[in-house]
Design an enzyme around this catalytic site. Structure first.
Site, PDB file in Angstrom:
ATOM      1  N   ARG A  53      86.060  37.815 142.183  1.00 23.41           N
ATOM      2  CA  ARG A  53      86.974  36.672 142.006  1.00 23.41           C
ATOM      3  C   ARG A  53      88.240  36.830 142.849  1.00 23.41           C
ATOM      4  O   ARG A  53      88.871  35.860 143.237  1.00 23.41           O
ATOM      5  CB  ARG A  53      87.320  36.467 140.523  1.00 23.41           C
ATOM      6  N   ASP A 178      98.901  19.455 155.377  1.00 22.31           N
ATOM      7  CA  ASP A 178      97.446  19.321 155.282  1.00 22.31           C
ATOM      8  C   ASP A 178      96.969  18.970 156.690  1.00 22.31           C
ATOM      9  O   ASP A 178      97.161  17.860 157.169  1.00 22.31           O
ATOM     10  CB  ASP A 178      97.083  18.229 154.274  1.00 22.31           C
ATOM     11  N   LYS A 203      85.473  19.915 155.827  1.00 21.77           N
ATOM     12  CA  LYS A 203      85.434  18.955 156.924  1.00 21.77           C
ATOM     13  C   LYS A 203      85.169  19.667 158.255  1.00 21.77           C
ATOM     14  O   LYS A 203      84.130  20.265 158.398  1.00 21.77           O
ATOM     15  CB  LYS A 203      86.738  18.138 156.920  1.00 21.77           C
TER      16      LYS A 203
HETATM   17  C1  LIG Z   1      88.611  16.107 151.890  1.00 31.03           C
HETATM   18  C2  LIG Z   1      90.056  16.281 152.003  1.00 31.03           C
HETATM   19  C3  LIG Z   1      90.778  17.000 151.040  1.00 31.03           C
HETATM   20  C4  LIG Z   1      90.123  17.570 149.799  1.00 31.03           C
HETATM   21  O1  LIG Z   1      89.268  18.623 150.145  1.00 31.03           O
HETATM   22  P1  LIG Z   1      87.952  19.019 149.281  1.00 31.03           P
HETATM   23  O2  LIG Z   1      87.353  20.104 150.101  1.00 31.03           O
HETATM   24  O3  LIG Z   1      87.108  17.781 149.177  1.00 31.03           O
HETATM   25  O4  LIG Z   1      88.428  19.481 147.951  1.00 31.03           O
HETATM   26  C5  LIG Z   1      92.131  17.169 151.254  1.00 31.03           C
HETATM   27  N1  LIG Z   1      92.765  16.661 152.333  1.00 31.03           N
HETATM   28  C6  LIG Z   1      92.098  15.946 153.280  1.00 31.03           C
HETATM   29  C7  LIG Z   1      92.839  15.409 154.444  1.00 31.03           C
HETATM   30  C8  LIG Z   1      90.728  15.739 153.146  1.00 31.03           C
HETATM   31  O5  LIG Z   1      90.086  15.014 154.075  1.00 31.03           O
END
Ligand SMILES: *Cc1c(COP(=O)(O)O)cnc(C)c1O
Length: 380
Positions: A53, A178, A203
Site C-alpha cells: 500500500r 492539472d 489519459k
Molecule cells: C480524466 C481527468 C481527471 C480525472 O482522472 P481519473 O483518472 O479519471 O480519475 C482529472 N483531470 C482531467 C483534466 C481529466 O481529463
C-alpha cells in the site's frame, strides 16, 4: 564530448529510464505483485518495500521517470487522477482557503464544491483567465492552494502558469496545475513556477484506454508533500501493480503519440474552421483562439490533441453529427490511440456549462484523412 549522453526526454521514455534488471538482464521490468516483503533474520528489509500500500517496485519505475519528465525531485503514482487530486486537497487544513479556476475537470470541481465546506475549507471558484482575477481573490496568509488546469476542458482556455504562480507565491500560496491535457511533452509547469503537477495518467501518459491511474509531481519535498504521501497510504489510494506496469509500457511511446495526435488535431481544426456546417472551432493552435498567444509562449511541440467543434445550429444539430460518425467512437475520456467524440453537455448533465452545440474531440493515431472524411460525411 559531453559526459551526459541522455539529454532528451524522448530517450528516457523510450528506454523506460534505461531499465535493466541486474539479476537477469531483462530490459522490461518484471511484475512484482507481492503485497508483503519478508525481512532477513536480523529483521532488515531487503529492498524499499515492506507492504504494497505504501510503495512498490513497479510504482517506483513510473515515479522515477515522471520526476525526470516534469523536473521534480520525486513523484507519486495513485489509483486514479481523482485519487491524486483529492490526496493533495486533503493535505489542507480546516480554515485554509482554496482558489480554483472555474472550468477545471468537472468531476473534480464537483468534489471540491461538496468536500470543501464539509472539511471547513473556504473555496473560491472564478475565471482565472481574467486579468487581475487571482490577485483580487487572494487572502494573504489564508489562501494556501490555487488549483488550475491548462488547457481547460472543454473550451481549451490556456492559463498563464508563470504569471499565476507569481501571484500565488506573493501571498504565500502554492499553485497546483492539472496538466493532464498538456502532458510533460508540451508543458512543464514546475519550470514555470508551479508547486505541484497533477496528471490523470488514465489519459495521455498511459494512452491506451486500459489503465486508470494518477500522478503527482511536487516542486520540493516539504511538509505539504509529506502529508500528501501519508494521505495516499492512509486513504489507500494506491495503484495496482499491473496498472503501474502497463503505465510504464504506455509511457514509452508518449512523445510519438502526443506529437502525432497534436499534428492531426491542428490539421482537423484548420479544416473544420473552414467548413460551412461549423460555427467555430476551439483549439489553442488556431491564431483565432483567445488562448493562442499564451499557448505559443507556454507550450512546446504542438498544441495538444484535444479540440472542440461548435456545430452550426444547436443541440439537435450537434447530436445529429455525433450520431453519424463511423470512425470516431462516441465515448468520453481522452488521450488514447483511438479518436473519441462526445456531446459534453449530455455527459455532464444538468450542471453543465458546456454549450449545447459543442462536440469534444480527442484525436488519436488514425490516418488524418480518415478522421477528416468521417467528420465531413457526418456534417452533410
Ligand atoms: C480524466 C481527468 C481527471 C480525472 O482522472 P481519473 O483518472 O479519471 O480519475 C482529472 N483531470 C482531467 C483534466 C481529466 O481529463
Amino acid at each position: 564530448m559531453k559526459n551526459k549522453p541522455v539529454t532528451h526526454p524522448e530517450t528516457l521514455v523510450a528506454q523506460a529510464d534505461h531499465f535493466l534488471d541486474p539479476a537477469s538482464g531483462a530490459i522490461v521490468p518484471p511484475l512484482s505483485p507481492s503485497t508483503t516483503y519478508a525481512r532477513t533474520d536480523d529483521y532488515q528489509l531487503r529492498g524499499k518495500t515492506s507492504y504494497l500500500r505504501g510503495s512498490g517496485a513497479n510504482w517506483e519505475q513510473v515515479e522515477g521517470l515522471m520526476a525526470k519528465l516534469e523536473g521534480g525531485p520525486t513523484a507519486a503514482v495513485f489509483a486514479s487522477g481523482m485519487a491524486a487530486g483529492t490526496a493533495a486537497v486533503m493535505a489542507l487544513k480546516p480554515g485554509d482557503h482554496l482558489i480554483m479556476h472555474e472550468t477545471i475537470y468537472w468531476g473534480f470541481a464537483e468534489w471540491l464544491l461538496d468536500f470543501c465546506p464539509r472539511w471547513g475549507i473556504e473555496l473560491t471558484s472564478l475565471d482565472l483567465s481574467l486579468p487581475g482575477a487571482l490577485a483580487g481573490a487572494m487572502k494573504p496568509g489564508k489562501t494556501k492552494l490555487v488549483w488550475i488546469e491548462t488547457p481547460t476542458n472543454p473550451i481549451w482556455q490556456v492559463l498563464d502558469i508563470a504569471e499565476l504562480a507569481q501571484v500565488a507565491h506573493a501571498s504565500g500560496a502554492r499553485l497546483a496545475v492539472d496538466s493532464t491535457v498538456a502532458t510533460p511533452v508540451q508543458t512543464r509547469p514546475l519550470e514555470l513556477g508551479a508547486d505541484l503537477v497533477m496528471h490523470s495518467a488514465t489519459k495521455y501518459l498511459n494512452g491506451h484506454s486500459d489503465v486508470l491511474a494518477g500522478v503527482l509531481v511536487p516542486a520540493r519535498e516539504d511538509d505539504f508533500w509529506t502529508k500528501i504521501m501519508a494521505n495516499r497510504n492512509q486513504l489507500g489510494a494506491s495503484l495496482g501493480t499491473f496498472e503501474a506496469w502497463l503505465l510504464l509500457r504506455g509511457l514509452r511511446t508518449l512523445y510519438v503519440r502526443v506529437e502525432r495526435s497534436s499534428r492531426t488535431a491542428l490539421f482537423l481544426a484548420e479544416a473544420m474552421a473552414k467548413h460551412k456546417g461549423i460555427e467555430r472551432v476551439l483549439y489553442p493552435g488556431l491564431p483565432t483562439h483567445p488562448g493562442h498567444a499564451i499557448a505559443k509562449k507556454q507550450m512546446q511541440g504542438g498544441y495538444g490533441g484535444m479540440l472542440s467543434l461548435l456545430v452550426k445550429g444547436g443541440r439537435e444539430e450537434a447530436l445529429k453529427m455525433v450520431k453519424a460518425v463511423k470512425v470516431f467512437h462516441r465515448a468520453t475520456s481522452l488521450g488514447s490511440v483511438e479518436s473519441l467524440i462526445e456531446h459534453r453537455a449530455s455527459v455532464e448533465g444538468a450542471v453543465t456549462k458546456a454549450p449545447q452545440n459543442l462536440l469534444r474531440l480527442s484525436i488519436g493515431l488514425e490516418h488524418p484523412d480518415d478522421l477528416l472524411a468521417d467528420l465531413e460525411q457526418a456534417l452533410v
